[in-house]
Design a protein around this motif. Structure first.
Motif, short mmCIF file in Angstrom:
data_model
loop_
_atom_site.label_atom_id
_atom_site.label_comp_id
_atom_site.label_asym_id
_atom_site.label_seq_id
_atom_site.Cartn_x
_atom_site.Cartn_y
_atom_site.Cartn_z
N LYS A 1 -1.70 23.21 28.55
CA LYS A 1 -3.12 23.20 28.83
C LYS A 1 -3.79 24.50 28.44
O LYS A 1 -4.98 24.51 28.06
N GLU A 2 -3.06 25.60 28.46
CA GLU A 2 -3.63 26.89 28.09
C GLU A 2 -3.96 26.97 26.60
O GLU A 2 -4.70 27.86 26.17
N ARG A 3 -3.51 26.00 25.81
CA ARG A 3 -3.79 26.01 24.37
C ARG A 3 -4.79 24.93 23.96
O ARG A 3 -5.06 24.74 22.78
N PHE A 4 -5.35 24.20 24.94
CA PHE A 4 -6.28 23.12 24.60
C PHE A 4 -7.50 23.64 23.83
O PHE A 4 -7.96 22.99 22.90
N MET A 5 -8.03 24.77 24.21
CA MET A 5 -9.22 25.29 23.51
C MET A 5 -8.89 25.64 22.06
O MET A 5 -9.68 25.39 21.16
N GLU A 6 -7.73 26.23 21.83
CA GLU A 6 -7.29 26.55 20.47
C GLU A 6 -7.11 25.27 19.66
O GLU A 6 -7.53 25.18 18.50
N ALA B 1 1.93 17.40 32.30
CA ALA B 1 1.11 17.09 31.12
C ALA B 1 -0.25 16.55 31.56
O ALA B 1 -0.38 15.92 32.60
N ALA B 2 -1.25 16.79 30.73
CA ALA B 2 -2.60 16.30 30.99
C ALA B 2 -2.64 14.78 30.90
O ALA B 2 -1.88 14.16 30.16
N SER B 3 -3.56 14.20 31.64
CA SER B 3 -3.79 12.76 31.53
C SER B 3 -4.61 12.50 30.27
O SER B 3 -5.16 13.42 29.67
N LYS C 1 0.81 -1.22 0.00
CA LYS C 1 0.00 0.00 0.00
C LYS C 1 0.84 1.26 0.00
O LYS C 1 1.97 1.28 0.44
N LYS C 2 0.21 2.31 -0.52
CA LYS C 2 0.76 3.65 -0.45
C LYS C 2 -0.25 4.48 0.31
O LYS C 2 -1.45 4.26 0.20
N ALA C 3 0.21 5.42 1.06
CA ALA C 3 -0.71 6.25 1.83
C ALA C 3 -0.19 7.67 1.90
O ALA C 3 1.01 7.92 1.89
N LYS C 4 -1.13 8.60 2.00
CA LYS C 4 -0.81 10.01 2.21
C LYS C 4 -1.32 10.39 3.59
O LYS C 4 -2.50 10.27 3.88
N LEU C 5 -0.39 10.77 4.46
CA LEU C 5 -0.73 11.16 5.82
C LEU C 5 -0.46 12.64 6.00
O LEU C 5 0.54 13.16 5.53
N LEU C 6 -1.36 13.30 6.71
CA LEU C 6 -1.14 14.70 7.08
C LEU C 6 -0.84 14.77 8.56
O LEU C 6 -1.57 14.22 9.38
N PHE C 7 0.24 15.43 8.93
CA PHE C 7 0.59 15.69 10.32
C PHE C 7 0.14 17.10 10.63
O PHE C 7 0.73 18.06 10.13
N LEU C 8 -0.91 17.22 11.41
CA LEU C 8 -1.50 18.53 11.71
C LEU C 8 -1.52 18.77 13.21
O LEU C 8 -1.41 17.83 14.00
N GLY C 9 -1.70 20.00 13.60
CA GLY C 9 -1.76 20.38 15.01
C GLY C 9 -1.15 21.77 15.16
O GLY C 9 -0.58 22.32 14.23
N LEU C 10 -1.30 22.32 16.34
CA LEU C 10 -0.76 23.65 16.60
C LEU C 10 0.77 23.62 16.55
O LEU C 10 1.38 22.56 16.62
N ASP C 11 1.35 24.80 16.45
CA ASP C 11 2.80 24.91 16.46
C ASP C 11 3.34 24.36 17.78
O ASP C 11 2.70 24.45 18.82
N ASN C 12 4.50 23.76 17.71
CA ASN C 12 5.21 23.21 18.86
C ASN C 12 4.55 21.97 19.47
O ASN C 12 4.80 21.62 20.61
N ALA C 13 3.72 21.29 18.70
CA ALA C 13 3.08 20.07 19.21
C ALA C 13 3.94 18.83 19.00
O ALA C 13 3.73 17.82 19.66
N GLY C 14 4.89 18.88 18.06
CA GLY C 14 5.78 17.74 17.83
C GLY C 14 5.68 17.12 16.45
O GLY C 14 6.22 16.04 16.22
N LYS C 15 5.03 17.79 15.51
CA LYS C 15 4.83 17.23 14.17
C LYS C 15 6.16 16.96 13.46
O LYS C 15 6.38 15.87 12.93
N LEU D 1 -10.61 18.15 24.56
CA LEU D 1 -10.72 18.14 23.11
C LEU D 1 -12.13 17.76 22.65
O LEU D 1 -12.40 17.76 21.46
N GLY D 2 -12.99 17.43 23.59
CA GLY D 2 -14.36 17.06 23.23
C GLY D 2 -14.45 15.71 22.55
O GLY D 2 -15.35 15.48 21.75
#
Length: 193
Positions: free
Chosen positions: A100-105, A136-138, A19-33, A146-147
Motif C-alpha cells: 500500500k505504501e507504493r500505491f501513489m508511485e 492486501a488491498a480490496s 490473431k497475433k498480439a503484442k502485449l506489454l507487462f508493465l508495473g513497478l518492480d516486484n509486482a509480479g510481471k 489508483l484513481g
C-alpha cells in the motif's frame, strides 16, 4: 487453477484463433510481471531475480501467438517503456496489492501510461496481484488509490464503437495461486483487434 489449455480455449472461443498480439507487462518492480510471464509460458512458478533488461516470451496457444514483453519495473527500466509502445495491442499493468505504501508511485506510472498519446487506443488490463497476502488491498480500495473509480469500462463486453472510451478494467488476482488473472485475460481478449 488455470492451464494453458484453458487459456487457449478462452481465446479460441472468442474468435482470436488466427490473431497475433503484442502485449506489454508493465508495473513497478516486484509486482509480479515476470512471475506472470513464466506462469503463462510454461505454468512454472519460481523465484525470479528482478528484471534488469527487457525480456520477451512468445506464447503459442494453438494458432495464436502473443509476444509478451516484460520490461522491468525499477526506476531505470521505466525509462525504456516508451521504446516498446509501437504497435502494441494491449497493456497488462500489474500492481502489488499488498504494498500500500507504493500505491501513489504506481498510480503516477499508470496515469502517465494512460495519458500517453501513443497508447490512447490501447486496452489496459490492470491486475491487482498478491491478494493471497492477508493485508492486501480490496478491489474497491485499490480502484480508489489508483484513481480508477468511474474510468472502468466494466467486466463484461462493452460496445465501444459509439464511444471514445478505452477498454480499462481492474481484476484482482494471485499469480502464485493461479487465480483471477484468467478472467482478466478473458476480458482483455475481447478488445484485441
Amino acid at each position: 487453477m488455470f492451464s494453458m489449455n484453458w487459456f487457449y480455449g478462452i481465446l479460441t472461443s472468442l474468435g482470436l484463433k488466427q490473431k497475433k498480439a503484442k502485449l506489454l507487462f508493465l508495473g513497478l518492480d516486484n509486482a509480479g510481471k515476470t512471475t506472470l510471464l513464466y506462469m503463462l509460458s510454461d505454468e512454472r512458478l519460481a523465484q525470479h531475480q528482478p528484471t534488469q533488461y527487457p525480456t520477451s516470451e512468445e506464447l503459442s496457444m494453438g494458432k495464436i501467438k502473443f509476444n509478451a514483453f516484460d520490461l522491468g519495473g525499477h526506476q531505470i527500466a521505466r525509462r525504456v517503456w516508451k521504446d516498446y509502445y509501437a504497435k502494441v495491442d494491449a497493456v497488462v499493468y500489474l500492481v502489488d496489492a499488498s504494498e500500500k505504501e507504493r500505491f501513489m508511485e504506481s498510480k503516477k506510472e499508470l496515469d502517465a501510461l494512460l495519458l500517453d498519446e501513443s497508447l490512447a487506443n490501447v486496452p489496459f488490463l490492470v491486475l491487482g496481484n498478491k491478494i493471497d497476502v492477508s493485508y492486501a488491498a480490496s478491489e474497491d480500495e485499490l480502484r480508489y488509490y489508483l484513481g480508477l473509480t468511474g474510468l472502468n469500462t466494466g467486466k463484461s463486453k462493452v460496445d465501444l464503437t459509439e464511444t471514445n472510451i478505452r477498454p480499462l478494467e481492474l481484476f484482482m488476482c494471485s499469480i502464485v495461486r493461479k487465480m483471477g488473472y484468467g478472467e482478466g485475460f478473458e476480458w482483455l481478449s475481447q478488445y484485441i483487434k
